[in-house]
Design a protein around this motif. Structure first.
Motif, PDB file in Angstrom:
ATOM      1  N   ARG A 175      43.461  73.660  -0.417  1.00 52.01           N
ATOM      2  CA  ARG A 175      43.092  74.613   0.629  1.00 52.01           C
ATOM      3  C   ARG A 175      41.586  74.714   0.837  1.00 52.01           C
ATOM      4  O   ARG A 175      41.077  75.717   1.327  1.00 52.01           O
ATOM      5  CB  ARG A 175      43.708  75.994   0.354  1.00 52.01           C
ATOM      6  N   ARG A 176      40.885  73.649   0.460  1.00 50.66           N
ATOM      7  CA  ARG A 176      39.474  73.574   0.845  1.00 50.66           C
ATOM      8  C   ARG A 176      39.358  73.265   2.333  1.00 50.66           C
ATOM      9  O   ARG A 176      38.351  73.587   2.961  1.00 50.66           O
ATOM     10  CB  ARG A 176      38.742  72.509   0.012  1.00 50.66           C
ATOM     11  N   ASP A 177      40.380  72.605   2.877  1.00 48.88           N
ATOM     12  CA  ASP A 177      40.543  72.439   4.319  1.00 48.88           C
ATOM     13  C   ASP A 177      41.737  73.311   4.717  1.00 48.88           C
ATOM     14  O   ASP A 177      42.881  72.845   4.750  1.00 48.88           O
ATOM     15  CB  ASP A 177      40.814  70.970   4.684  1.00 48.88           C
ATOM     16  N   PRO A 178      41.523  74.578   4.994  1.00 54.46           N
ATOM     17  CA  PRO A 178      42.655  75.491   5.253  1.00 54.46           C
ATOM     18  C   PRO A 178      43.289  75.239   6.603  1.00 54.46           C
ATOM     19  O   PRO A 178      42.640  74.788   7.552  1.00 54.46           O
ATOM     20  CB  PRO A 178      41.995  76.873   5.193  1.00 54.46           C
ATOM     21  N   ILE A 179      44.579  75.525   6.699  1.00 55.66           N
ATOM     22  CA  ILE A 179      45.333  75.422   7.951  1.00 55.66           C
ATOM     23  C   ILE A 179      45.901  76.805   8.250  1.00 55.66           C
ATOM     24  O   ILE A 179      46.848  77.258   7.597  1.00 55.66           O
ATOM     25  CB  ILE A 179      46.460  74.387   7.851  1.00 55.66           C
ATOM     26  N   THR A 180      45.321  77.467   9.229  1.00 57.69           N
ATOM     27  CA  THR A 180      45.730  78.830   9.561  1.00 57.69           C
ATOM     28  C   THR A 180      47.186  78.855  10.034  1.00 57.69           C
ATOM     29  O   THR A 180      47.589  78.063  10.877  1.00 57.69           O
ATOM     30  CB  THR A 180      44.821  79.404  10.654  1.00 57.69           C
ATOM     31  N   GLY A 181      47.950  79.763   9.463  1.00 61.05           N
ATOM     32  CA  GLY A 181      49.362  79.873   9.808  1.00 61.05           C
ATOM     33  C   GLY A 181      50.256  78.984   8.970  1.00 61.05           C
ATOM     34  O   GLY A 181      51.482  79.102   9.036  1.00 61.05           O
ATOM     35  N   VAL A 182      49.654  78.120   8.169  1.00 59.45           N
ATOM     36  CA  VAL A 182      50.449  77.204   7.337  1.00 59.45           C
ATOM     37  C   VAL A 182      50.035  77.337   5.877  1.00 59.45           C
ATOM     38  O   VAL A 182      50.774  77.884   5.060  1.00 59.45           O
ATOM     39  CB  VAL A 182      50.303  75.739   7.813  1.00 59.45           C
ATOM     40  N   SER A 183      48.851  76.864   5.535  1.00 58.81           N
ATOM     41  CA  SER A 183      48.400  77.008   4.150  1.00 58.81           C
ATOM     42  C   SER A 183      47.680  78.325   3.920  1.00 58.81           C
ATOM     43  O   SER A 183      47.514  78.762   2.786  1.00 58.81           O
ATOM     44  CB  SER A 183      47.492  75.835   3.758  1.00 58.81           C
ATOM     45  N   GLU A 184      47.220  78.955   4.999  1.00 57.89           N
ATOM     46  CA  GLU A 184      46.611  80.279   4.922  1.00 57.89           C
ATOM     47  C   GLU A 184      47.292  81.192   5.959  1.00 57.89           C
ATOM     48  O   GLU A 184      47.545  80.784   7.089  1.00 57.89           O
ATOM     49  CB  GLU A 184      45.109  80.214   5.227  1.00 57.89           C
ATOM     50  N   PHE A 185      47.576  82.406   5.548  1.00 55.38           N
ATOM     51  CA  PHE A 185      48.172  83.431   6.410  1.00 55.38           C
ATOM     52  C   PHE A 185      49.470  82.970   7.082  1.00 55.38           C
ATOM     53  O   PHE A 185      49.658  83.144   8.279  1.00 55.38           O
ATOM     54  CB  PHE A 185      47.162  83.887   7.469  1.00 55.38           C
ATOM     55  N   PRO A 186      50.385  82.388   6.307  1.00 59.44           N
ATOM     56  CA  PRO A 186      51.677  81.994   6.890  1.00 59.44           C
ATOM     57  C   PRO A 186      52.513  83.210   7.225  1.00 59.44           C
ATOM     58  O   PRO A 186      52.363  84.276   6.616  1.00 59.44           O
ATOM     59  CB  PRO A 186      52.319  81.151   5.776  1.00 59.44           C
ATOM     60  N   ASN A 187      53.395  83.033   8.179  1.00 60.49           N
ATOM     61  CA  ASN A 187      54.271  84.114   8.611  1.00 60.49           C
ATOM     62  C   ASN A 187      55.710  83.754   8.249  1.00 60.49           C
ATOM     63  O   ASN A 187      56.347  82.932   8.906  1.00 60.49           O
ATOM     64  CB  ASN A 187      54.128  84.325  10.122  1.00 60.49           C
ATOM     65  N   LEU A 188      56.221  84.384   7.221  1.00 59.23           N
ATOM     66  CA  LEU A 188      57.577  84.073   6.767  1.00 59.23           C
ATOM     67  C   LEU A 188      58.640  84.550   7.746  1.00 59.23           C
ATOM     68  O   LEU A 188      59.774  84.071   7.720  1.00 59.23           O
ATOM     69  CB  LEU A 188      57.826  84.703   5.393  1.00 59.23           C
ATOM     70  N   ASP A 189      58.271  85.489   8.612  1.00 61.47           N
ATOM     71  CA  ASP A 189      59.252  86.061   9.536  1.00 61.47           C
ATOM     72  C   ASP A 189      59.137  85.483  10.932  1.00 61.47           C
ATOM     73  O   ASP A 189      59.720  86.030  11.877  1.00 61.47           O
ATOM     74  CB  ASP A 189      59.072  87.583   9.605  1.00 61.47           C
ATOM     75  N   GLU A 190      58.405  84.388  11.095  1.00 58.04           N
ATOM     76  CA  GLU A 190      58.185  83.845  12.439  1.00 58.04           C
ATOM     77  C   GLU A 190      59.509  83.366  13.053  1.00 58.04           C
ATOM     78  O   GLU A 190      60.407  82.878  12.366  1.00 58.04           O
ATOM     79  CB  GLU A 190      57.201  82.674  12.386  1.00 58.04           C
ATOM     80  N   ARG A 202      50.098  64.211   9.568  1.00 58.29           N
ATOM     81  CA  ARG A 202      49.775  65.534  10.085  1.00 58.29           C
ATOM     82  C   ARG A 202      49.169  66.323   8.929  1.00 58.29           C
ATOM     83  O   ARG A 202      49.667  66.272   7.808  1.00 58.29           O
ATOM     84  CB  ARG A 202      51.027  66.249  10.604  1.00 58.29           C
ATOM     85  N   TYR A 203      48.105  67.039   9.214  1.00 58.62           N
ATOM     86  CA  TYR A 203      47.415  67.760   8.141  1.00 58.62           C
ATOM     87  C   TYR A 203      48.336  68.763   7.441  1.00 58.62           C
ATOM     88  O   TYR A 203      48.199  69.021   6.255  1.00 58.62           O
ATOM     89  CB  TYR A 203      46.189  68.499   8.696  1.00 58.62           C
ATOM     90  N   ALA A 204      49.289  69.299   8.175  1.00 56.66           N
ATOM     91  CA  ALA A 204      50.160  70.332   7.609  1.00 56.66           C
ATOM     92  C   ALA A 204      51.421  69.767   6.969  1.00 56.66           C
ATOM     93  O   ALA A 204      52.268  70.541   6.503  1.00 56.66           O
ATOM     94  CB  ALA A 204      50.548  71.331   8.704  1.00 56.66           C
ATOM     95  N   GLU A 205      51.564  68.462   6.924  1.00 54.19           N
ATOM     96  CA  GLU A 205      52.871  67.883   6.604  1.00 54.19           C
ATOM     97  C   GLU A 205      53.390  68.273   5.226  1.00 54.19           C
ATOM     98  O   GLU A 205      54.585  68.524   5.055  1.00 54.19           O
ATOM     99  CB  GLU A 205      52.834  66.361   6.745  1.00 54.19           C
TER     100      GLU A 205
END
Length: 618
Positions: free
Chosen positions: A441-456, A476-479
C-alpha cells in the motif's frame, strides 16, 4: 525601493527566500512528525522528502532554475516539447474521442450518434476479432457525417479489409477523400505485442501510401503504446517501445517509397494517461521531444511534431468502488490536456464491469466537456512549461526512454525484442516492483486497498468481449486485492456470513480508535468484516466477548502504553478462548502470544491471504 501611488508591489517588499531557509523550515516539520530527530541535519531533508519513480528518476521536494537542463524551445517549433502547434485551435483544444467496443451494430450506432450529438468529435471503433465485424461498418456509421467526424479503426489483422470497407462507404456517400479524417489503426507490431504472433511492419506500407496520396487528413498507422503500459511497464518503457515501433514503421514506409515527411505524417501515437498528473504531463512532453530527435536524424526536423492520442489508463481502473474511477479519469484527462495531447479518450467509469451504458458514456464525454468549456484547460498552450519540476521530469523521462529505445534497437528492433522476450522480461521486472508497492500500500488504490466499501452495490453491465491475448500480459493495479474480495464474496454467497475478525479494543474509544480503524480498513480491503469489543481492558471480559462474536481470528488494538501493560495477557486470553491467530495493530514488539502484526507498510496482501486462510475462505 520607491513606488508611484497605486503601484502594485507583489513580492517586491519581501526578502528573497533561499533553499537553505526552506530546508531548515522543512526539517522542523519533519522533526515534529517523527520522520527526523535532533541528530538529523538540513542536508538530509532532500533525501527524506524525495521519491524515485519506476524509471529510477529521482523526484526531489524542491526545484530551482538550476534544475532546468536544456532549452525547451517554443510551441510549434522543434523539439516540440511545448507542443506541436504554435496556437490552440478556435474549436475544442483537443479531439474528444470516444471508444466503442460493443459487437452489436445497432447498439453501437445508437451510442455513436448519441456521442456525436453531445460533444464527442471523433469515434474509435473496436473491430474484430473482439468487437464489431468490419462488414457492419455501413450500418454502424449510418447517419454519421464522415467528412465531419473523425473515425479511428482498431481492427488488428483485419485492418486492410476494414480500411477497404471504410473507403468503399466513403465513395458510396460521395465524401471528398480530402475530408476523411482519423486513423486506419494499422499497428502490426502492437498486434505482435498483444498476441505474440510475429508481425512485419511493412504490411502497413500499402495503406500509408494510399493515405498520403489521397487522404491528407487520414493516418494509416497508430503506434499503440498502451499495450506496454498495461503489461506493467513504466512511463519511460512505454515511451521507448513506442519510439522503437515508430522508427520501425518509418523504415518500412521510406523503404516503400514515401519521403520522410509523408512517412512521419502517417503515424499517430497512443499513450496511457494516469491519475499521476505530473508524470502524465511530462510523459507526453518527453514523447514529443524524443520523436523530434528522430525527425531531426531523418533530416526533416520541422516535420517531427508527434500526433498524440491519450487514453485514460486501463491498468488504473477498478472493478470495486468503480465510482472512484470518475475521479481517476478526470485527473488523467486534465493531465493529458495540459500535456498537449491532440486527442483524448476518457474511459467510462464502469469499464472494468463490462460494456458501458448510456450514463457512463455521458459522464466520460462530459468529463472532457467540463475541462474544455468550464475549466478552460485548452486555452493555454503548455501551461506546465517553465515549471522547473516539470521541465526536469520531462528531460529525465526523455533520457530514460531514449536509453531503453537504443537497447531495443541493439536487440534488432522492436519485433526482434518482442520475439526474444527482452521486452517482456523488462516489463515483468517493473511489474514485480510495482506489485511490491501495491501489496504494501505504498501505492494506495482508493476504494480498493484504502477505504474499501464492504456494503457497496456495484452496477451490473453486459459482459464486454474478451480481448485477444497470447502476448504481453494485461495487468490491473487492483487485481490482487480485487481477487481477494472476490474470494470473500464467494464465501458470503456460500455461507451467508462474511468472514469476520474480532477487534480487541483496549481502553476508551479515544485510545483505540486510530488503530482499530486502521485494522478494519486493511481487513476490509480483502472483504473481511470486523466486530469490536467494548472499552474495557479485562482480558477475561475481552475473551468472553470474542467467544460471543463467533470469530476465530482476533486483532488487539490500543496504544503503545496499553500494549506494554496488557497485550500479552489479552493475547493469551484470546488464544485460550480459541483464537487461531492473534494479530496486534502496531509495529512488531515481541509481545507474548501475539502471532503477527499489522502496521503501516506491512504486506497487506500477505496479511489478507493469511487471514482468509485462517477464516476458512477457500
Amino acid at each position: 525601493m520607491t513606488r508611484s501611488p497605486g503601484e502594485l508591489s507583489l513580492a517586491a517588499d519581501f526578502v528573497p527566500a533561499t533553499p537553505a531557509q526552506w530546508r531548515q523550515l522543512a526539517l522542523a516539520v519533519l522533526r515534529k512528525s517523527g520522520v527526523a530527530d535532533e541528530r538529523t541535519g538540513p542536508e538530509a531533508v532532500d533525501e527524506l522528502l524525495s521519491r524515485t519513480t519506476y524509471d529510477g528518476i529521482r523526484v526531489a521536494p524542491l526545484y530551482t532554475a538550476a534544475d532546468v537542463p536544456v532549452p525547451t524551445g517554443l510551441p510549434g517549433l522543434p523539439p516540440f516539447t511545448r507542443g506541436g502547434q504554435p496556437t490552440r485551435s478556435l474549436g475544442p483544444g483537443w479531439d474528444v474521442r470516444q471508444r466503442h467496443a460493443d459487437p452489436d451494430p445497432v447498439a453501437t450506432r445508437e451510442a455513436v450518434l448519441s456521442d456525436l450529438e453531445n460533444g464527442v468529435t471523433s469515434i474509435w471503433l473496436a473491430l474484430e476479432p473482439a468487437g464489431l465485424d468490419h462488414e457492419s461498418l455501413s450500418a454502424v456509421l449510418d447517419g454519421v457525417y464522415l467528412d465531419v467526424a473523425g473515425l479511428v479503426l482498431d481492427a488488428g489483422p483485419a485492418t486492410e479489409p476494414a480500411a477497404a470497407a471504410l473507403f468503399a462507404l466513403a465513395a458510396k456517400r460521395k465524401v471528398d477523400p480530402a475530408e476523411l479524417s482519423g486513423s486506419l489503426g494499422a499497428d502490426p507490431l502492437g498486434w505482435q505485442a498483444r498476441t505474440g504472433t510475429p508481425a512485419d511492419p511493412r504490411t502497413a506500407a500499402t495503406l500509408a501510401r494510399r493515405c498520403a496520396a489521397d487522404h491528407p487528413r487520414l493516418r494509416a498507422i497508430t503506434v499503440d503504446a498502451t499495450v506496454y503500459h498495461d503489461a506493467g511497464g513504466s512511463d519511460a518503457e512505454e515511451l521507448g517501445c513506442a519510439l522503437a515501433a515508430g522508427v520501425a514503421y518509418l523504415r518500412a514506409l521510406t523503404d516503400a517509397g514515401l519521403d520522410p515527411v509523408d512517412a512521419l505524417g502517417q503515424l499517430e501515437f497512443r499513450y496511457a494517461a494516469t491519475a499521476d498528473q505530473f508524470l502524465t504531463i511530462a510523459k507526453l512532453r518527453a514523447a514529443r521531444r524524443v520523436w523530434a530527435r528522430v525527425a531531426e536524424v531523418c533530416g526533416v526536423p520541422t516535420a517531427g511534431a508527434q500526433y498524440q492520442h491519450a487514453v485514460t489508463s486501463s491498468a488504473m481502473m477498478t472493478a470495486r468502488d468503480p465510482w472512484v474511477n470518475m475521479l481517476r479519469t478526470t485527473l488523467a484527462c486534465f493531465a493529458a490536456g495540459v500535456g498537449g495531447a491532440n486527442a483524448v479518450t476518457v474511459q467510462p467509469f464502469d469499464a472494468r464491469l463490462g460494456l458501458p451504458d448510456g450514463f457512463s458514456r455521458r459522464i466520460a464525454r462530459n468529463t472532457q466537456s467540463l475541462l474544455l468549456a468550464e475549466a478552460n484547460v485548452d486555452r493555454v498552450i503548455d501551461p506546465a512549461g517553465g515549471s522547473w519540476y516539470v521541465e526536469r521530469l520531462t528531460e529525465d523521462l526523455a533520457q530514460a526512454a531514449w536509453a531503453w529505445f537504443t537497447e531495443i534497437e541493439r536487440a534488432g528492433g522492436l519485433a526482434a525484442a518482442l520475439a526474444s522476450g527482452i521486452v517482456a522480461q523488462r516489463l515483468a521486472t517493473t511489474w514485480r516492483r510495482r506489485t511490491e508497492n501495491l501489496d504494501h500500500r505504498r501505492d494506495p488504490i482508493t476504494g480498493v486497498s484504502e477505504f474499501p466499501n464492504l456494503d457497496e452495490a456495484r452496477p451490473t453491465r453486459v459482459p464486454a468481449p474478451v480481448p485477444v491475448g497470447g502476448g504481453l500480459p494485461r495487468h490491473r493495479y487492483a487485481e490482487r486485492f480485487e481477487s481477494l474480495r472476490d474470494r470473500s464474496d464467494a464465501h458470503v454467497a456460500g455461507t451467508g456470513a462474511p468472514p469476520t475478525v474480532f477487534l480487541a479494543t483496549l481502553g476508551p474509544v479515544a485510545a483505540h480508535t486510530a488503530r482499530a480503524s486502521f485494522a478494519a480498513n486493511l481487513l476490509a480491503a480483502g472483504g473481511v468484516a470486523t466486530t469490536r469489543s467494548g472499552t474495557g481492558a479485562d482480558p477475561a471480559v475481552i475473551a468472553a466477548e470474542f467467544v460471543a462474536s463467533g470469530a476465530t481470528v482476533a486483532c488487539i488494538c490500543g496504544t503503545d502504553k496499553s500494549y506494554a501493560a496488557l497485550a500479552s495477557s489479552v493475547a493469551e486470553a484470546l488464544a485460550s478462548a480459541g483464537a487461531t491467530r492473534v494479530w496486534l495493530a502496531g509495529k512488531p514488539g515481541g509481545y507474548d502470544h501475539v502471532d503477527s502484526y499489522l502496521f503501516t507498510g506491512c504486506d497487506a496482501v500477505a496479511v489478507l491471504e493469511t487471514t482468509l486462510r485462517d477464516l476458512g475462505v477457500a
